[in-house]
Motif scaffolding. Structure first.
Motif, PDB file in Angstrom:
ATOM      1  N   ASP A  10       0.880  -1.183   0.285  1.00 18.44           N
ATOM      2  CA  ASP A  10       0.370   0.119  -0.152  1.00 18.44           C
ATOM      3  C   ASP A  10       0.840   1.001  -0.209  1.00 18.44           C
ATOM      4  O   ASP A  10       2.034   1.040   0.564  1.00 18.44           O
ATOM      5  CB  ASP A  10      -0.933   0.139   1.207  1.00 18.44           C
ATOM      6  N   ASP A  37      -7.656  -6.960   0.450  1.00 18.07           N
ATOM      7  CA  ASP A  37      -8.141  -6.188   0.891  1.00 18.07           C
ATOM      8  C   ASP A  37      -9.170  -6.886   2.788  1.00 18.07           C
ATOM      9  O   ASP A  37      -8.378  -5.794   3.289  1.00 18.07           O
ATOM     10  CB  ASP A  37      -9.957  -4.879   0.403  1.00 18.07           C
ATOM     11  N   TYR A  50      -4.864   1.863  -1.759  1.00 20.04           N
ATOM     12  CA  TYR A  50      -5.141   0.893  -2.616  1.00 20.04           C
ATOM     13  C   TYR A  50      -5.929   0.265  -2.776  1.00 20.04           C
ATOM     14  O   TYR A  50      -5.963  -0.704  -1.350  1.00 20.04           O
ATOM     15  CB  TYR A  50      -3.537   1.744  -3.725  1.00 20.04           C
ATOM     16  N   CYS A  51      -6.563  -0.553  -3.685  1.00 19.14           N
ATOM     17  CA  CYS A  51      -7.520  -1.622  -4.048  1.00 19.14           C
ATOM     18  C   CYS A  51      -6.928  -2.267  -3.906  1.00 19.14           C
ATOM     19  O   CYS A  51      -5.402  -2.141  -4.921  1.00 19.14           O
ATOM     20  CB  CYS A  51      -9.013  -0.411  -4.009  1.00 19.14           C
ATOM     21  N   GLU A  52      -6.945  -3.779  -3.625  1.00 22.94           N
ATOM     22  CA  GLU A  52      -6.113  -4.387  -4.279  1.00 22.94           C
ATOM     23  C   GLU A  52      -5.741  -4.755  -5.955  1.00 22.94           C
ATOM     24  O   GLU A  52      -4.646  -4.815  -5.817  1.00 22.94           O
ATOM     25  CB  GLU A  52      -7.171  -6.096  -3.545  1.00 22.94           C
ATOM     26  N   ASP A  53      -6.773  -4.244  -6.928  1.00 21.20           N
ATOM     27  CA  ASP A  53      -6.467  -4.657  -7.560  1.00 21.20           C
ATOM     28  C   ASP A  53      -5.540  -2.782  -8.172  1.00 21.20           C
ATOM     29  O   ASP A  53      -4.612  -3.976  -9.600  1.00 21.20           O
ATOM     30  CB  ASP A  53      -8.053  -4.219  -8.513  1.00 21.20           C
ATOM     31  N   ASP A  54      -5.322  -2.312  -8.048  1.00 22.66           N
ATOM     32  CA  ASP A  54      -4.789  -1.539  -7.809  1.00 22.66           C
ATOM     33  C   ASP A  54      -3.117  -1.856  -7.564  1.00 22.66           C
ATOM     34  O   ASP A  54      -2.414  -1.912  -8.311  1.00 22.66           O
ATOM     35  CB  ASP A  54      -5.229  -0.019  -6.959  1.00 22.66           C
ATOM     36  N   ARG A  55      -2.797  -2.598  -6.136  1.00 21.48           N
ATOM     37  CA  ARG A  55      -2.046  -2.639  -5.749  1.00 21.48           C
ATOM     38  C   ARG A  55      -1.686  -3.678  -6.977  1.00 21.48           C
ATOM     39  O   ARG A  55      -0.244  -3.585  -7.060  1.00 21.48           O
ATOM     40  CB  ARG A  55      -2.005  -3.290  -4.201  1.00 21.48           C
ATOM     41  N   GLN A  56      -1.859  -5.112  -6.493  1.00 18.61           N
ATOM     42  CA  GLN A  56      -1.682  -5.640  -7.654  1.00 18.61           C
ATOM     43  C   GLN A  56      -1.255  -5.363  -9.521  1.00 18.61           C
ATOM     44  O   GLN A  56      -0.467  -5.618  -9.704  1.00 18.61           O
ATOM     45  CB  GLN A  56      -3.249  -7.045  -8.228  1.00 18.61           C
ATOM     46  N   HIS A  57      -1.937  -4.451  -9.803  1.00 14.47           N
ATOM     47  CA  HIS A  57      -1.631  -3.879 -11.150  1.00 14.47           C
ATOM     48  C   HIS A  57      -0.451  -3.334 -10.527  1.00 14.47           C
ATOM     49  O   HIS A  57       0.532  -3.214 -11.550  1.00 14.47           O
ATOM     50  CB  HIS A  57      -2.455  -3.136 -11.416  1.00 14.47           C
ATOM     51  N   ILE A  58       0.414  -2.371  -9.687  1.00 12.67           N
ATOM     52  CA  ILE A  58       1.343  -1.816  -9.217  1.00 12.67           C
ATOM     53  C   ILE A  58       2.023  -2.637  -9.196  1.00 12.67           C
ATOM     54  O   ILE A  58       3.749  -2.768 -10.406  1.00 12.67           O
ATOM     55  CB  ILE A  58       1.750  -1.308  -8.458  1.00 12.67           C
ATOM     56  N   SER A  61       2.902  -4.073 -13.441  1.00  8.41           N
ATOM     57  CA  SER A  61       4.252  -3.675 -13.521  1.00  8.41           C
ATOM     58  C   SER A  61       5.972  -3.619 -13.274  1.00  8.41           C
ATOM     59  O   SER A  61       6.090  -3.675 -14.759  1.00  8.41           O
ATOM     60  CB  SER A  61       3.512  -2.437 -14.034  1.00  8.41           C
TER      61      SER A  61
END
Length: 131
Positions: A10, A37, A50-58, A61
């Motif tokens: 996070d 989350d 930040y939500c789990e989807d955004d954290r996984q996306h980061i 990448s």
């Protein structure tokens, strides 16, 4: 060698980058479990910023990361290690000794954290900052 590591990630910061990059140095395939989350609320008593989807996306990448998955439970670490055929578990040294019971299924390495950097501290600074 397949390496697995776990974290909430996070408010992504240089400490996260450092540990993920150093984890990758221990093998040729890096798998990262990102705390859900729900798990984060259970561990830290608060939802992540930040939500789990955004954290996984980061995490996905990052060029040194090969696979990302959602970690639903701390108690399932052994299952995740087996499922992903990990040879090595890498964790920050704030977890020192807490995963030694997994040494019968993989090598366990604790890496030093980046000094003076923590998501919790960053959140506190932001909360108390006055303009």
């Amino acid at each position: 060698m397949r390496v697995i590591t776990f974290g909430t990630y996070d408010i992504f910061h240089v400490g996260h980058v450092n540990i993920i990059e150093r984890a990758r140095l221990h093998g040729d395939h890096l798998i990262v479990g990102v705390s859900s989350d729900k798990l984060n609320i259970a561990k830290k008593g608060r939802p992540p910023i930040y939500c789990e989807d955004d954290r996984q996306h980061i995490i996905r990448s990052m060029r040194c990361v090969d696979e990302v998955f959602l970690e639903e439970s701390l108690e399932l670490k052994a299952d995740y290690i087996k499922y992903y055929n990990a040879d090595i578990l890498v964790m920050g040294d704030d977890w020192q000794g807490k995963f030694d019971h997994l040494k019968d299924i993989c090598q366990v390495i604790y890496l030093p954290r980046t000094p003076s950097v923590s998501t919790t501290e960053i959140i506190e600074v932001v909360k108390t900052k006055r303009l």
